[in-house]
Motif scaffolding. Structure first.
Motif, PDB file in Angstrom:
ATOM      1  N   ILE A 176       9.278  13.714  -6.259  1.00 26.16           N
ATOM      2  CA  ILE A 176       9.730  13.156  -4.984  1.00 26.16           C
ATOM      3  C   ILE A 176       9.814  14.227  -3.905  1.00 26.16           C
ATOM      4  O   ILE A 176       9.341  14.041  -2.788  1.00 26.16           O
ATOM      5  N   GLN A 177      10.398  15.356  -4.237  1.00 31.51           N
ATOM      6  CA  GLN A 177      10.580  16.395  -3.226  1.00 31.51           C
ATOM      7  C   GLN A 177       9.275  17.084  -2.859  1.00 31.51           C
ATOM      8  O   GLN A 177       9.141  17.603  -1.751  1.00 31.51           O
ATOM      9  N   ALA A 178       8.331  17.080  -3.761  1.00 28.72           N
ATOM     10  CA  ALA A 178       7.060  17.765  -3.506  1.00 28.72           C
ATOM     11  C   ALA A 178       6.121  16.959  -2.612  1.00 28.72           C
ATOM     12  O   ALA A 178       5.134  17.494  -2.117  1.00 28.72           O
ATOM     13  N   VAL A 179       6.422  15.683  -2.425  1.00 33.65           N
ATOM     14  CA  VAL A 179       5.539  14.787  -1.668  1.00 33.65           C
ATOM     15  C   VAL A 179       6.158  14.475  -0.312  1.00 33.65           C
ATOM     16  O   VAL A 179       7.294  13.996  -0.233  1.00 33.65           O
ATOM     17  N   GLY A 180       5.403  14.726   0.725  1.00 37.02           N
ATOM     18  CA  GLY A 180       5.857  14.416   2.074  1.00 37.02           C
ATOM     19  C   GLY A 180       5.386  13.044   2.528  1.00 37.02           C
ATOM     20  O   GLY A 180       4.449  12.473   1.961  1.00 37.02           O
ATOM     21  N   VAL A 181       6.032  12.540   3.547  1.00 39.69           N
ATOM     22  CA  VAL A 181       5.696  11.232   4.100  1.00 39.69           C
ATOM     23  C   VAL A 181       4.246  11.213   4.571  1.00 39.69           C
ATOM     24  O   VAL A 181       3.551  10.201   4.413  1.00 39.69           O
ATOM     25  N   ASP A 222      14.561   5.627   2.305  1.00 37.81           N
ATOM     26  CA  ASP A 222      14.334   4.185   2.140  1.00 37.81           C
ATOM     27  C   ASP A 222      13.112   3.927   1.262  1.00 37.81           C
ATOM     28  O   ASP A 222      13.114   3.023   0.419  1.00 37.81           O
ATOM     29  N   LEU A 223      12.074   4.714   1.459  1.00 38.94           N
ATOM     30  CA  LEU A 223      10.860   4.586   0.661  1.00 38.94           C
ATOM     31  C   LEU A 223      11.135   4.949  -0.802  1.00 38.94           C
ATOM     32  O   LEU A 223      10.672   4.262  -1.713  1.00 38.94           O
ATOM     33  N   VAL A 278       8.117  -0.047   8.348  1.00 40.53           N
ATOM     34  CA  VAL A 278       8.414  -0.632   7.034  1.00 40.53           C
ATOM     35  C   VAL A 278       9.545   0.120   6.344  1.00 40.53           C
ATOM     36  O   VAL A 278      10.456  -0.488   5.780  1.00 40.53           O
ATOM     37  N   PHE A 279       9.481   1.433   6.367  1.00 37.86           N
ATOM     38  CA  PHE A 279      10.485   2.289   5.738  1.00 37.86           C
ATOM     39  C   PHE A 279      10.954   3.309   6.772  1.00 37.86           C
ATOM     40  O   PHE A 279      10.272   4.305   7.011  1.00 37.86           O
ATOM     41  N   PRO A 280      12.112   3.070   7.385  1.00 39.67           N
ATOM     42  CA  PRO A 280      12.566   3.945   8.466  1.00 39.67           C
ATOM     43  C   PRO A 280      12.785   5.410   8.065  1.00 39.67           C
ATOM     44  O   PRO A 280      12.810   6.280   8.926  1.00 39.67           O
ATOM     45  N   SER A 281      12.924   5.671   6.760  1.00 41.32           N
ATOM     46  CA  SER A 281      13.112   7.054   6.308  1.00 41.32           C
ATOM     47  C   SER A 281      12.470   7.229   4.936  1.00 41.32           C
ATOM     48  O   SER A 281      12.194   6.255   4.234  1.00 41.32           O
ATOM     49  N   LYS A 282      12.264   8.464   4.572  1.00 41.28           N
ATOM     50  CA  LYS A 282      11.736   8.745   3.234  1.00 41.28           C
ATOM     51  C   LYS A 282      12.716   8.240   2.185  1.00 41.28           C
ATOM     52  O   LYS A 282      12.304   7.722   1.142  1.00 41.28           O
ATOM     53  N   ARG A 320       0.821  -1.210   0.000  1.00 38.92           N
ATOM     54  CA  ARG A 320       0.000   0.000   0.000  1.00 38.92           C
ATOM     55  C   ARG A 320       0.855   1.261   0.000  1.00 38.92           C
ATOM     56  O   ARG A 320       0.552   2.233  -0.695  1.00 38.92           O
ATOM     57  N   LEU A 321       1.934   1.234   0.770  1.00 40.03           N
ATOM     58  CA  LEU A 321       2.834   2.392   0.801  1.00 40.03           C
ATOM     59  C   LEU A 321       3.521   2.604  -0.546  1.00 40.03           C
ATOM     60  O   LEU A 321       3.619   3.734  -1.034  1.00 40.03           O
ATOM     61  N   LEU A 322       3.971   1.520  -1.151  1.00 36.01           N
ATOM     62  CA  LEU A 322       4.629   1.646  -2.457  1.00 36.01           C
ATOM     63  C   LEU A 322       3.654   2.061  -3.546  1.00 36.01           C
ATOM     64  O   LEU A 322       4.014   2.835  -4.441  1.00 36.01           O
ATOM     65  N   ASP A 323       2.428   1.572  -3.485  1.00 38.74           N
ATOM     66  CA  ASP A 323       1.418   2.004  -4.459  1.00 38.74           C
ATOM     67  C   ASP A 323       1.183   3.508  -4.343  1.00 38.74           C
ATOM     68  O   ASP A 323       1.140   4.222  -5.353  1.00 38.74           O
ATOM     69  N   ALA A 324       1.029   3.976  -3.116  1.00 39.84           N
ATOM     70  CA  ALA A 324       0.801   5.408  -2.899  1.00 39.84           C
ATOM     71  C   ALA A 324       2.030   6.213  -3.295  1.00 39.84           C
ATOM     72  O   ALA A 324       1.916   7.264  -3.952  1.00 39.84           O
TER      73      ALA A 324
END
Length: 183
Positions: free
Chosen positions: A23-28, A51-52, A45-49, A9-13
């Motif tokens: 990438i820079q325009a989107v926050g966690v 990593d995501l 799942v992803f300790p940092s942005k 779900r996180l990767l889809d989003a």
């Protein structure tokens, strides 16, 4: 929700938002909201942005290459298979959500500041180049055509993104056919 479902779900989003907005325009928090995954689970799942971002790029790489090779490899061996790469690009460029090459976009945004992301981008581009080299080998064509064909594909991606037209793929296909005819 288990870890696997949360990751998907996180990767889809992330894919939708990073590719669509940058990438820079989107926050966690935007990714968390779009995925429906709690912030705590996201960071499990992803300790940092970063990593995501790497996971997004790696998954996009696998999916993109699988789609391209699946399409081209279904064509007859030889020049038809080589030119099918450009046919596939034309179809991709015509998709309503096409926003250019996600790897070129990522490199432009964060390549100078994120060496790990830059390496994933370089590996993706090397895989495309290697795939073209393999198609040329299978067709009995000279390897001296690898870089010109690679540059035609890359140039078509950038031109299609800038112009908003899929025609760049057809123009690149025509140039590729001319190269093959003279080799």
């Amino acid at each position: 929700m288990d870890q696997g479902e949360a990751e998907t779900r996180l990767l889809d989003a992330a894919e939708e938002l990073f590719y669509g907005r940058g990438i820079q325009a989107v926050g966690v928090d935007q990714i968390r909201a779009a995925s429906g995954v709690s912030l705590k689970r996201l960071y499990q799942v992803f300790p940092s942005k970063a990593d995501l971002v790497l996971a997004y790029l790696r998954r996009r790489d696998a999916r993109w290459l699988a789609a391209l090779t699946g399409y081209a490899d279904a064509r007859p061996e030889g020049d038809a298979r080589i030119l099918a790469v450009f046919d596939w690009l034309h179809g991709w460029f015509g998709e309503p959500d096409f926003r250019g090459c996600g790897f070129i976009n990522a490199f432009a945004e964060i390549g100078a500041t994120d060496p790990a992301a830059a390496e994933v981008v370089r590996a993706h581009k090397a895989a495309l180049r290697d795939y073209l080299a393999g198609l040329l080998r299978q067709a009995g064509r000279p390897q001296s055509l690898v870089d010109p064909l690679f540059l035609l594909a890359e140039g078509a991606m950038t031109t299609a993104a800038v112009t908003g037209s899929p025609e760049a793929a057809l123009q690149a296909r025509g140039a590729a056919a001319a190269l093959l005819a003279t080799a």
